[in-house]
Write a protein that holds these residues in place. Structure first.
Motif, PDB file in Angstrom:
ATOM      1  N   ASP A 140      29.303  38.591  21.392  1.00  0.00           N
ATOM      2  CA  ASP A 140      30.646  38.051  21.583  1.00  0.00           C
ATOM      3  C   ASP A 140      31.728  38.957  21.019  1.00  0.00           C
ATOM      4  O   ASP A 140      32.922  38.727  21.260  1.00  0.00           O
ATOM      5  CB  ASP A 140      30.749  36.643  20.965  1.00  0.00           C
ATOM      6  N   PHE A 141      31.340  39.975  20.280  1.00  0.00           N
ATOM      7  CA  PHE A 141      32.304  40.982  19.850  1.00  0.00           C
ATOM      8  C   PHE A 141      32.947  41.645  21.062  1.00  0.00           C
ATOM      9  O   PHE A 141      34.091  42.111  21.006  1.00  0.00           O
ATOM     10  CB  PHE A 141      31.593  42.030  18.985  1.00  0.00           C
ATOM     11  N   PHE A 142      32.218  41.679  22.184  1.00  0.00           N
ATOM     12  CA  PHE A 142      32.691  42.331  23.402  1.00  0.00           C
ATOM     13  C   PHE A 142      33.219  41.339  24.446  1.00  0.00           C
ATOM     14  O   PHE A 142      33.637  41.763  25.523  1.00  0.00           O
ATOM     15  CB  PHE A 142      31.559  43.151  24.026  1.00  0.00           C
ATOM     16  N   ALA A 143      33.179  40.050  24.146  1.00  0.00           N
ATOM     17  CA  ALA A 143      33.554  39.045  25.153  1.00  0.00           C
ATOM     18  C   ALA A 143      35.016  39.161  25.567  1.00  0.00           C
ATOM     19  O   ALA A 143      35.348  39.032  26.759  1.00  0.00           O
ATOM     20  CB  ALA A 143      33.265  37.642  24.613  1.00  0.00           C
ATOM     21  N   TYR A 144      35.889  39.396  24.604  1.00  0.00           N
ATOM     22  CA  TYR A 144      37.317  39.505  24.928  1.00  0.00           C
ATOM     23  C   TYR A 144      37.567  40.623  25.936  1.00  0.00           C
ATOM     24  O   TYR A 144      38.303  40.448  26.908  1.00  0.00           O
ATOM     25  CB  TYR A 144      38.111  39.766  23.639  1.00  0.00           C
ATOM     26  N   GLY A 145      36.927  41.765  25.728  1.00  0.00           N
ATOM     27  CA  GLY A 145      37.095  42.887  26.650  1.00  0.00           C
ATOM     28  C   GLY A 145      36.628  42.551  28.052  1.00  0.00           C
ATOM     29  O   GLY A 145      37.241  42.969  29.041  1.00  0.00           O
ATOM     30  N   LEU A 146      35.550  41.791  28.162  1.00  0.00           N
ATOM     31  CA  LEU A 146      35.061  41.401  29.483  1.00  0.00           C
ATOM     32  C   LEU A 146      36.073  40.508  30.189  1.00  0.00           C
ATOM     33  O   LEU A 146      36.329  40.665  31.390  1.00  0.00           O
ATOM     34  CB  LEU A 146      33.716  40.689  29.352  1.00  0.00           C
ATOM     35  N   VAL A 150      38.106  40.941  33.750  1.00  0.00           N
ATOM     36  CA  VAL A 150      38.159  39.903  34.784  1.00  0.00           C
ATOM     37  C   VAL A 150      39.602  39.686  35.224  1.00  0.00           C
ATOM     38  O   VAL A 150      39.908  39.604  36.427  1.00  0.00           O
ATOM     39  CB  VAL A 150      37.551  38.583  34.272  1.00  0.00           C
ATOM     40  N   ALA A 151      40.508  39.576  34.243  1.00  0.00           N
ATOM     41  CA  ALA A 151      41.919  39.327  34.564  1.00  0.00           C
ATOM     42  C   ALA A 151      42.518  40.475  35.367  1.00  0.00           C
ATOM     43  O   ALA A 151      43.223  40.256  36.361  1.00  0.00           O
ATOM     44  CB  ALA A 151      42.702  39.111  33.271  1.00  0.00           C
ATOM     45  N   TRP A 152      42.244  41.731  34.955  1.00  0.00           N
ATOM     46  CA  TRP A 152      42.799  42.873  35.679  1.00  0.00           C
ATOM     47  C   TRP A 152      42.206  42.998  37.077  1.00  0.00           C
ATOM     48  O   TRP A 152      42.904  43.317  38.037  1.00  0.00           O
ATOM     49  CB  TRP A 152      42.547  44.159  34.894  1.00  0.00           C
ATOM     50  N   CYS A 153      40.920  42.755  37.199  1.00  0.00           N
ATOM     51  CA  CYS A 153      40.266  42.845  38.501  1.00  0.00           C
ATOM     52  C   CYS A 153      40.841  41.801  39.452  1.00  0.00           C
ATOM     53  O   CYS A 153      41.201  42.110  40.600  1.00  0.00           O
ATOM     54  CB  CYS A 153      38.761  42.656  38.347  1.00  0.00           C
ATOM     55  N   PHE A 207      37.427  47.975  37.527  1.00  0.00           N
ATOM     56  CA  PHE A 207      37.200  46.791  36.695  1.00  0.00           C
ATOM     57  C   PHE A 207      35.948  46.048  37.143  1.00  0.00           C
ATOM     58  O   PHE A 207      35.195  45.516  36.320  1.00  0.00           O
ATOM     59  CB  PHE A 207      38.414  45.871  36.743  1.00  0.00           C
ATOM     60  N   GLY A 208      35.731  46.011  38.455  1.00  0.00           N
ATOM     61  CA  GLY A 208      34.543  45.347  38.956  1.00  0.00           C
ATOM     62  C   GLY A 208      33.264  46.053  38.541  1.00  0.00           C
ATOM     63  O   GLY A 208      32.257  45.405  38.227  1.00  0.00           O
ATOM     64  N   ALA A 209      33.295  47.395  38.504  1.00  0.00           N
ATOM     65  CA  ALA A 209      32.120  48.153  38.083  1.00  0.00           C
ATOM     66  C   ALA A 209      31.799  47.876  36.614  1.00  0.00           C
ATOM     67  O   ALA A 209      30.622  47.729  36.238  1.00  0.00           O
ATOM     68  CB  ALA A 209      32.357  49.644  38.295  1.00  0.00           C
ATOM     69  N   ARG A 210      32.823  47.805  35.796  1.00  0.00           N
ATOM     70  CA  ARG A 210      32.589  47.482  34.387  1.00  0.00           C
ATOM     71  C   ARG A 210      31.904  46.125  34.254  1.00  0.00           C
ATOM     72  O   ARG A 210      30.938  45.966  33.501  1.00  0.00           O
ATOM     73  CB  ARG A 210      33.917  47.468  33.630  1.00  0.00           C
ATOM     74  N   LEU A 211      32.410  45.157  34.988  1.00  0.00           N
ATOM     75  CA  LEU A 211      31.838  43.818  34.904  1.00  0.00           C
ATOM     76  C   LEU A 211      30.413  43.791  35.444  1.00  0.00           C
ATOM     77  O   LEU A 211      29.537  43.122  34.885  1.00  0.00           O
ATOM     78  CB  LEU A 211      32.717  42.832  35.678  1.00  0.00           C
TER      79      LEU A 211
END
Length: 267
Positions: A140-146, A150-153, A207-211
């Motif tokens: 969950d340390f990385f949840a905010y970044g995910l 999502v928002a930018w994508c 952004f989609g690739a990151r997700l």
């Protein structure tokens, strides 16, 4: 003064990774769409990076924030992963990560250099630390970044669907141009509109690739924290810089179509 120099902002910054816990320019002030790179200074990163789109020359150093910006962006997340993998305990990793981010702010304050990027970095890291501390789950340390991705994508995709492609809006704003290209039926305007649409879809892909890569790792839980952190670093600043460069290739030399000049009237 060159076009690229005229395009640089006099102060500060703007989103994306945004982008996420991410970087900025050689002055140290904040980029992003965001991570816009990823890491702790995403919010600041895109702001300076997008001004690259207004010039005739592209500076990779300016786009990614220089080596200091890259280090300040990536180091807190890297420290978190290294400490967690080493000791397999959440609290020491969280303390180490937020300490590194706070140290970056302190060093800038002592040196009296711009602190915008460092402050935005500690804010992003702070959200990740608080989120993981409350849930007790290291991933969950990385949840905010995910969620930022999502928002930018979603925002970039929606902007294309409603015929306000985000890249076109941003570039027009940076250049001080109007949005007449949206409804102009002349071939030049239509070509410009298509370029803006493709450039915006490029960021949907980023952004989609990151997700696509990071969400499955996140769902694997604590066993994949090391791989998740590695993926965020690799798909953070490097992917952001590549996306910004390709965007620049698509929009450079473009501009709002001008009215054809009229011949002077006979006296």
């Amino acid at each position: 003064m060159s076009d690229s120099e005229q395009a640089r902002p006099l102060t500060g910054t703007v989103a994306g990774d945004a982008v996420e816990p991410g970087v900025t320019p050689s002055t140290g002030e904040a980029t992003e769409p965001g991570d816009a790179p990823e890491g702790g200074t995403a919010a600041a990163k895109p702001a300076r990076g997008v001004y690259q789109l207004a010039g005739e020359d592209f500076s990779l150093a300016e786009a990614i924030g220089g080596w200091r910006g890259v280090v300040e962006s990536a180091l807190p997340g890297l420290v978190f992963v290294v400490v967690y993998v080493a000791v397999r305990e959440l609290q020491p990793a969280l303390v180490a990560s937020i300490s590194v981010a706070a140290l970056a702010v302190l060093v800038r304050l002592v040196q009296r250099t711009p602190v915008t990027q460092a402050f935005s970095g500690i804010l992003g890291i702070g959200i990740g630390v608080l989120w993981a501390w409350r849930t007790g789950e290291a991933q969950d340390f990385f949840a905010y970044g995910l969620w930022v991705n999502v928002a930018w994508c979603a925002g970039a995709l929606i902007s294309v669907l409603v015929r306000w492609p985000a890249v076109g809006v941003i570039v027009s704003f940076v250049r001080g141009e109007d949005m007449s290209w949206r409804l102009d039926t002349r071939p030049a305007a239509q070509a410009l509109r298509r370029r803006y649409v493709w450039a915006t879809l490029l960021w949907v892909g980023v952004f989609g690739a990151r997700l696509a890569v990071q969400v499955p790792l996140y769902l694997q839980g604590e066993d994949a924290v090391g791989w998740l952190g590695t993926a965020k670093l690799v798909m953070g600043v490097p992917l952001f810089a590549a996306g910004l460069y390709v965007t620049w290739l698509l929009v450079r030399g473009s501009g709002a179509p001008r009215e054809p000049s009229r011949p002077p009237l006979d006296p």
